[in-house]
Design a protein around this motif. Structure first.
Motif, mmCIF file in Angstrom:
data_model
loop_
_atom_site.group_PDB
_atom_site.id
_atom_site.type_symbol
_atom_site.label_atom_id
_atom_site.label_comp_id
_atom_site.label_asym_id
_atom_site.label_seq_id
_atom_site.Cartn_x
_atom_site.Cartn_y
_atom_site.Cartn_z
ATOM 1 N N ARG A 125 -37.540 -15.576 17.785
ATOM 2 C CA ARG A 125 -38.849 -15.024 17.417
ATOM 3 C C ARG A 125 -39.171 -13.784 18.262
ATOM 4 N NH1 ARG A 125 -42.114 -18.939 14.476
ATOM 5 N NH2 ARG A 125 -40.906 -20.858 14.246
ATOM 6 N N ILE A 181 -46.654 -6.537 10.264
ATOM 7 C CA ILE A 181 -46.757 -7.800 9.521
ATOM 8 C C ILE A 181 -45.454 -8.578 9.603
ATOM 9 C CG2 ILE A 181 -46.992 -8.778 7.200
ATOM 10 C CD1 ILE A 181 -48.984 -6.530 6.598
ATOM 11 N N SER A 182 -44.318 -7.879 9.507
ATOM 12 C CA SER A 182 -43.019 -8.550 9.618
ATOM 13 C C SER A 182 -42.858 -9.199 10.983
ATOM 14 C CB SER A 182 -41.886 -7.544 9.375
ATOM 15 O OG SER A 182 -41.931 -7.040 8.058
ATOM 16 N N ALA A 184 -45.302 -10.265 12.876
ATOM 17 C CA ALA A 184 -46.192 -11.431 12.905
ATOM 18 C C ALA A 184 -45.578 -12.595 12.141
ATOM 19 C CB ALA A 184 -47.548 -11.056 12.305
ATOM 20 N N LEU A 185 -44.965 -12.305 11.003
ATOM 21 C CA LEU A 185 -44.298 -13.365 10.239
ATOM 22 C C LEU A 185 -43.143 -13.956 11.040
ATOM 23 C CD1 LEU A 185 -44.194 -11.760 6.662
ATOM 24 C CD2 LEU A 185 -45.578 -13.717 7.402
ATOM 25 N N GLY A 186 -42.398 -13.092 11.725
ATOM 26 C CA GLY A 186 -41.282 -13.565 12.539
ATOM 27 C C GLY A 186 -41.730 -14.482 13.661
ATOM 28 N N TRP A 187 -42.920 -14.224 14.204
ATOM 29 C CA TRP A 187 -43.413 -15.037 15.326
ATOM 30 C C TRP A 187 -44.097 -16.318 14.849
ATOM 31 C CZ3 TRP A 187 -42.623 -15.195 20.362
ATOM 32 C CH2 TRP A 187 -43.496 -15.956 21.155
ATOM 33 N N VAL A 189 -44.334 -17.594 11.503
ATOM 34 C CA VAL A 189 -43.744 -18.339 10.390
ATOM 35 C C VAL A 189 -42.298 -18.707 10.680
ATOM 36 C CG1 VAL A 189 -43.220 -18.332 7.918
ATOM 37 C CG2 VAL A 189 -45.294 -17.200 8.763
ATOM 38 N N ILE A 193 -37.755 -15.120 8.236
ATOM 39 C CA ILE A 193 -38.755 -14.495 7.357
ATOM 40 C C ILE A 193 -39.104 -13.108 7.875
ATOM 41 C CG2 ILE A 193 -41.070 -14.685 6.402
ATOM 42 C CD1 ILE A 193 -39.102 -16.706 5.308
ATOM 43 N N GLY A 194 -39.246 -12.999 9.194
ATOM 44 C CA GLY A 194 -39.537 -11.692 9.781
ATOM 45 C C GLY A 194 -38.424 -10.690 9.518
ATOM 46 N N GLY A 197 -38.599 -9.397 6.027
ATOM 47 C CA GLY A 197 -39.629 -8.366 5.903
ATOM 48 C C GLY A 197 -39.162 -7.021 6.427
#
Length: 223
Positions: A125, A181-182, A184-187, A189, A193-194, A197
Motif C-alpha cells: 500500500r 484518487i488512485s 487513496a484507493l491503493g491505501w 481499498v 486496485i490502486g 487506477g
C-alpha cells in the motif's frame, strides 16, 4: 533568476534545439536506468525458472514505468512541437518536469520490492501511494508550462491555435486528481486496485498524447 528581456520588455527567445536534445537525453538515461534494475536473481542449481517467476513483480513494475516514461516523452514531444523557441523561464519549467522524470526509477524499485520478496500488504500500500504521489507531482510542471505559454503567446509556432493549447490544461488537472484518487484507493481499498487506477491514467495520457480537441479548438499543423 530574472529573465533577460528585449527592449520591448518581452523575455529573450532562444532556439529550442538545446532544450529538445537535453530532454531527449534525460529520457533515454531514465529508460536505461529502469532496465538496469532488472538483475539475475540468486538461485540454487536447477531453481532458475522458479527464481525468475518470483521476480515477476519487478518485470511488471519495469513495464509500467517504461510505458509511463514513454508516454511522458510522447506528451513532451507534442508540447515542444507547439512552440517556436524557449526562454530562461521555460527552461526552468522544463528542468522541473525532467526532475519528475528522473525520480521515476526510485518508486519503481520500491514498488517491485514491495510486491516481491515477501513484502507485507502494508508495504504494498505504501509503495502504491508513493508511486501515485510521484505521478501526481509530475502533473504540476505541465500546468506551469501551459500557464507560461498563456503569458507569452509569442512562443507559439505560427498556425498554432491558442484555444487548442488552453484546452490541454485540463489534462494535467485530471491527471493530478485521478493519481491522488488512485493512491487513496491503493491505501484504503487495496494496492492492486490502486495500480489499476495508475495504469488507467497512463493509458489516458497515452491516447491523448496528441492533445484533447474540444469544440472548435483545433491545432493547425505547424509549418
Amino acid at each position: 533568476m530574472p529573465e533577460q528581456e528585449t527592449a520591448s520588455g518581452a523575455p529573450t527567445v532562444s532556439e529550442i534545439g538545446r532544450m529538445t536534445g537535453f530532454s531527449d537525453g534525460v529520457f533515454a538515461i531514465v529508460i536505461t536506468l529502469l532496465v538496469i534494475e532488472l538483475q539475475v536473481p540468486d538461485h540454487a542449481p536447477g531453481e532458475l525458472l522458479h527464481a525468475l517467476i518470483e521476480q515477476a513483480p519487478a518485470y511488471l513494475a519495469f513495464l509500467l514505468s517504461f510505458g509511463y516514461v514513454g508516454v511522458i516523452w510522447l506528451n513532451h514531444h507534442t508540447l515542444l512541437r507547439l512552440i517556436r523557441g524557449t526562454t530562461v523561464g521555460l527552461n526552468w519549467i522544463n528542468l522541473w518536469l525532467l526532475l519528475g522524470v528522473v525520480i521515476i526509477p526510485f518508486p519503481t524499485t520500491v514498488l517491485a520490492e514491495a510486491f516481491a520478496h515477501g513484502g507485507t500488504d502494508r508495504d504494498r500500500r505504501v509503495a502504491v501511494v508513493l508511486y501515485a504521489l510521484t505521478a501526481a507531482a509530475m502533473s504540476a510542471p505541465w500546468l506551469a508550462f501551459f500557464a507560461y505559454l498563456r503569458r507569452h503567446p509569442m512562443l507559439l509556432r505560427e498556425g498554432v491555435d491558442w484555444a487548442f493549447v488552453s484546452t490541454q490544461r485540463a489534462r494535467p488537472v485530471v491527471g493530478m486528481a485521478l493519481y491522488f484518487i488512485s493512491g487513496a484507493l491503493g491505501w484504503f481499498v487495496g494496492p492492486v486496485i490502486g495500480l489499476v487506477g495508475i495504469g488507467v491514467m497512463i493509458f489516458f495520457h497515452a491516447v491523448t498524447s496528441e492533445g484533447i480537441r474540444r469544440g472548435r479548438a483545433r491545432r493547425r499543423r505547424p509549418a
